[in-house]
Design an enzyme around this catalytic site. Structure first.
Site, PDB file in Angstrom:
ATOM      1  N   LYS A 175       2.846  11.316  -3.429  1.00 42.06           N
ATOM      2  CA  LYS A 175       1.780  10.663  -4.201  1.00 42.06           C
ATOM      3  C   LYS A 175       0.795  11.696  -4.749  1.00 42.06           C
ATOM      4  O   LYS A 175       0.214  11.498  -5.811  1.00 42.06           O
ATOM      5  CB  LYS A 175       1.067   9.679  -3.285  1.00 42.06           C
ATOM      6  CG  LYS A 175      -0.016   8.843  -3.936  1.00 42.06           C
ATOM      7  CD  LYS A 175      -0.483   7.808  -2.944  1.00 42.06           C
ATOM      8  CE  LYS A 175      -1.689   7.037  -3.404  1.00 42.06           C
ATOM      9  NZ  LYS A 175      -2.099   6.087  -2.355  1.00 42.06           N
ATOM     10  N   GLU A 191      -7.100   0.530  -4.703  1.00 45.21           N
ATOM     11  CA  GLU A 191      -7.134   0.427  -3.243  1.00 45.21           C
ATOM     12  C   GLU A 191      -8.465  -0.116  -2.696  1.00 45.21           C
ATOM     13  O   GLU A 191      -8.456  -1.000  -1.844  1.00 45.21           O
ATOM     14  CB  GLU A 191      -6.810   1.797  -2.625  1.00 45.21           C
ATOM     15  CG  GLU A 191      -5.334   2.153  -2.811  1.00 45.21           C
ATOM     16  CD  GLU A 191      -5.042   3.624  -2.625  1.00 45.21           C
ATOM     17  OE1 GLU A 191      -5.937   4.377  -2.203  1.00 45.21           O
ATOM     18  OE2 GLU A 191      -3.896   4.026  -2.914  1.00 45.21           O
ATOM     19  N   ASP A 226       0.885  -1.162   0.000  1.00 50.04           N
ATOM     20  CA  ASP A 226       0.000   0.000   0.000  1.00 50.04           C
ATOM     21  C   ASP A 226       0.923   1.212   0.000  1.00 50.04           C
ATOM     22  O   ASP A 226       1.514   1.549   1.021  1.00 50.04           O
ATOM     23  CB  ASP A 226      -0.872  -0.028   1.266  1.00 50.04           C
ATOM     24  CG  ASP A 226      -1.652   1.268   1.469  1.00 50.04           C
ATOM     25  OD1 ASP A 226      -1.630   2.132   0.575  1.00 50.04           O
ATOM     26  OD2 ASP A 226      -2.282   1.414   2.539  1.00 50.04           O
ATOM     27  N   ASP A 257     -13.016   5.446   1.662  1.00 50.48           N
ATOM     28  CA  ASP A 257     -11.588   5.491   1.975  1.00 50.48           C
ATOM     29  C   ASP A 257     -11.112   6.940   2.087  1.00 50.48           C
ATOM     30  O   ASP A 257     -10.949   7.629   1.095  1.00 50.48           O
ATOM     31  CB  ASP A 257     -10.822   4.751   0.864  1.00 50.48           C
ATOM     32  CG  ASP A 257      -9.310   4.754   1.094  1.00 50.48           C
ATOM     33  OD1 ASP A 257      -8.828   5.462   1.994  1.00 50.48           O
ATOM     34  OD2 ASP A 257      -8.611   4.032   0.351  1.00 50.48           O
TER      35      ASP A 257
END
Ligand code: AMP
Length: 592
Positions: free
Chosen positions: A73, A169, A11, A192
């Protein structure tokens, strides 16, 4: 690199990253030398020596913010000139070019920073597993576009991995929550909210197979925003803060935010904060919620849109799962409960669900876990430009991947030697309103207009990466192009695209009608003129007058740019020239 080497699941988070591997049939997360499983996605560049990664780097964030890179990211796929986050290190990038990080006089692509994080994870995993680790599954937000997936894959490769698959994800999280055990046709929402990104996905379990019915989200929304708002609010209330105190204040406030998920109030203590004075304040959960509410509220519209796209109402859902550290906040849980009208499932650790799911996926790939197949969907339509600048969709939005689809195209002009394949992504009818992903030329044998046959095939692999193939069916000559970051589009823009496509649906449709009708007129008018020159004298004056009138109507509609009237005028001209067409055919038959 043996194929029996273990595949790890990673992850790669905005704030933290985790790595796992299958052990005796169970997914486990691997700890580093300090026995910690959570690795901050932070890289610090000291004045000499190797970069520090993880916790050591995170500690330097407060001391040397300009040389400490976090949230890389968020930068993946971003272009210069777009609104920038308030980061403590330097960013460079011409307008339209990919954003780069600048530290100590050197520039880095965001994926090079991610690669350093992945390299540390790889070393930690190697130590934990007692051997070199070379194969990985890496997760990305469901909303990541092709260029961002490619960049993530590149980061993995730079770190020395063979990236076996890029997985969404929420799909990984669903696996970790064991949702494959639910009844057939069960529907699940994956909410999420991490440090930097928000994703909402609606999945359906179909005969043991997960299918993503819809995805939505915002890669610029997360716990970081709550932190920033909290700091700004705090600064307003404390007058004598010096800017250098920011980093320490941030650390203290983020820790307080975490505590307030379990306590009603907490003390913030910063010894010698303004030089001589210490700062001691109480922060209540209510105060935090007042600041966080507008940020959390932004998740609502995405949830509603995802439900709408999946054609579901909250009552149709069987389960709502929480992913991402920020979902520990009671306010977030209240929102989720209110939007989906049910109690969210919190049975898994929200920080670890994605990594565990990636590990299970790695287990599936290596054969250690069986009987589960994962399917994802394309977030935006993919197609190529055709005549008149129209978007020709080859793979529609929300198609299940992996997918392969193709269409046959022909030449618009006689004797044309090459065809430009312009690959675009988006929901608008005209190519100019969508995003170019890349283009290339395919040469083919010259042929009369409409005679060349060029097959174009799009294939999206299991990692969501697009391969475009174009082939001249006559000669077999072909080209295959993997679409790399010709234009990196931010996910904020993906969302904007969806909004605009709805907003402009009506005018877009009439644009398309006009362009198509104009293509028809462009063929019809010269053909009618040519036919009149050959067989006109055989028609009577009434017929000639009617054709002249219909031609004038087509020309008027063309000049007015009006789609529907032009379509009608074309049809009327077609009808008025029926006998003329028949005469021409008869002539041709007589001659032959
Ligand atoms: P992730 O991207 O999943 O690692 O999530 C990180 C985000 O979750 C950061 O913004 C953290 O501040 C936040 N977070 C972690 N633990 C908690 C907690 N106990 N309460 C509230 N937010 C948290």
């Amino acid at each position: 690199m043996s194929s029996t080497s273990p595949i790890v699941g990673i992850d790669l988070g905005t704030t933290n990253s985790l790595i796992g591997a299958m052990d005796a049939g169970f997914p486990i997360l691997l700890a580093d030398a300090e026995d910690e499983r959570l690795t901050p996605s932070v890289v610090h560049f000291p004045s000499t020596g190797e970069p520090l990664v993880g916790r050591a780097a995170a500690r330097m964030r407060a001391l040397d913010p300009a040389n400490t890179v976090y949230s890389a990211k968020r930068l993946i796929g971003r272009r210069g000139g777009e609104a920038t986050d308030d980061v403590s290190y330097a960013l460079v990038g011409e307008r339209g070019a990919a954003v780069r990080v600048q530290v100590r006089g050197r520039e880095y692509a965001p994926e090079e920073i991610s690669a350093l994080v992945l390299k540390k994870l790889r070393a930690d995993a190697g130590r934990a597993l007692g051997g070199e680790v070379t194969r990985a599954v890496i997760t990305v937000p469901a909303y990541f576009n092709d260029a961002q997936r490619q960049a993530t894959k590149r980061a993995g490769e730079l770190a020395g991995f063979t990236v076996e698959r890029i997985v969404n994800e929420p799909t990984a999280a669903a696996l970790a929550y064991g949702l494959d055990k639910l009844g057939d046709r069960s529907k699940v929402a994956v909410f999420d909210l991490g440090g930097g990104t928000f994703d909402i996905s609606i999945l359906e379990l179909n005969q043991g197979v997960f299918q993503v019915l819809s995805t939505n989200g915002d890669t610029r929304l997360g716990g970081d925003d709550i932190d920033a708002a909290l700091i700004a609010d705090f600064r307003l209330r404390i007058s004598d803060l010096v800017p250098e105190a920011d980093a320490r204040l941030r650390e203290a406030l983020v820790a307080a935010k975490h505590r307030l998920s379990f306590e009603d109030e907490t003390r913030i203590e910063l010894p010698f904060f303004t030089g001589a004075e210490s700062l001691v304040r109480t922060l209540t959960r209510a105060e935090l919620e007042r600041v966080a509410r507008p940020i959390v509220e932004r998740t609502r519209a995405h949830c509603l849109r995802a439900l709408h796209d999946a054609k579901l109402s909250p009552a149709d859902l069987d389960e709502v799962i929480l992913v991402g550290g920020q979902t520990r906040m009671p306010l977030v849980r209240d929102f989720v409960r209110a939007i989906f009208q049910r109690e969210p499932n919190v049975s898994q650790n929200p920080d670890e669900a994605v990594a565990l799911g990636a590990t299970i996926q790695a287990g599936i790939l290596s054969g250690a876990v069986q009987n589960v197949v994962l399917l994802d969907v394309t977030p935006l339509s993919l197609g190529i430009e055709t005549f008149g600048g129209l978007m020709n969709v080859i793979i529609p939005r929300n198609s299940t991947i992996p997918i392969k689809a193709g269409e046959m195209f022909t030449n618009a002009v006689a004797g044309q030697r090459a065809m430009l394949i312009k690959v675009v992504q988006g929901e608008r009818e005209l190519v100019r309103d969508n995003w170019p992903l890349g283009e290339f030329e395919l040469e083919f044998e010259p042929a009369p207009k409409g005679h060349a046959r060029v097959g174009v095939q799009f294939e999206i692999d299991a990692s969501g990466i697009l391969h475009v193939l174009a082939r001249d069916t006559k000669t077999g000559a072909q080209k295959v192009v993997e679409m790399t970051s010709a234009v990196d589009v931010s996910d904020e823009a993906v969302e904007k695209m969806l909004e605009e496509s709805l907003e402009h649906a009506f005018e877009d449709m009439s644009d398309r009608v006009f362009v198509e009708a104009k293509l028809k007129s462009d063929e019809l008018l010269p053909a009618v003129r040519q036919a009149l020159a050959q067989a006109g004298p055989e028609l009577d004056t009434d017929e000639l007058a009617l054709i002249a009138q219909r031609v004038a109507e087509v020309e008027a509609a063309l000049a007015a740019g009006a789609g529907q009237p032009l379509k009608r005028a074309n049809t009327a001209l077609d009808e008025a020239t029926q006998r003329l067409a028949t005469l021409l055919i008869e002539r041709a038959l007589r001659v032959s």
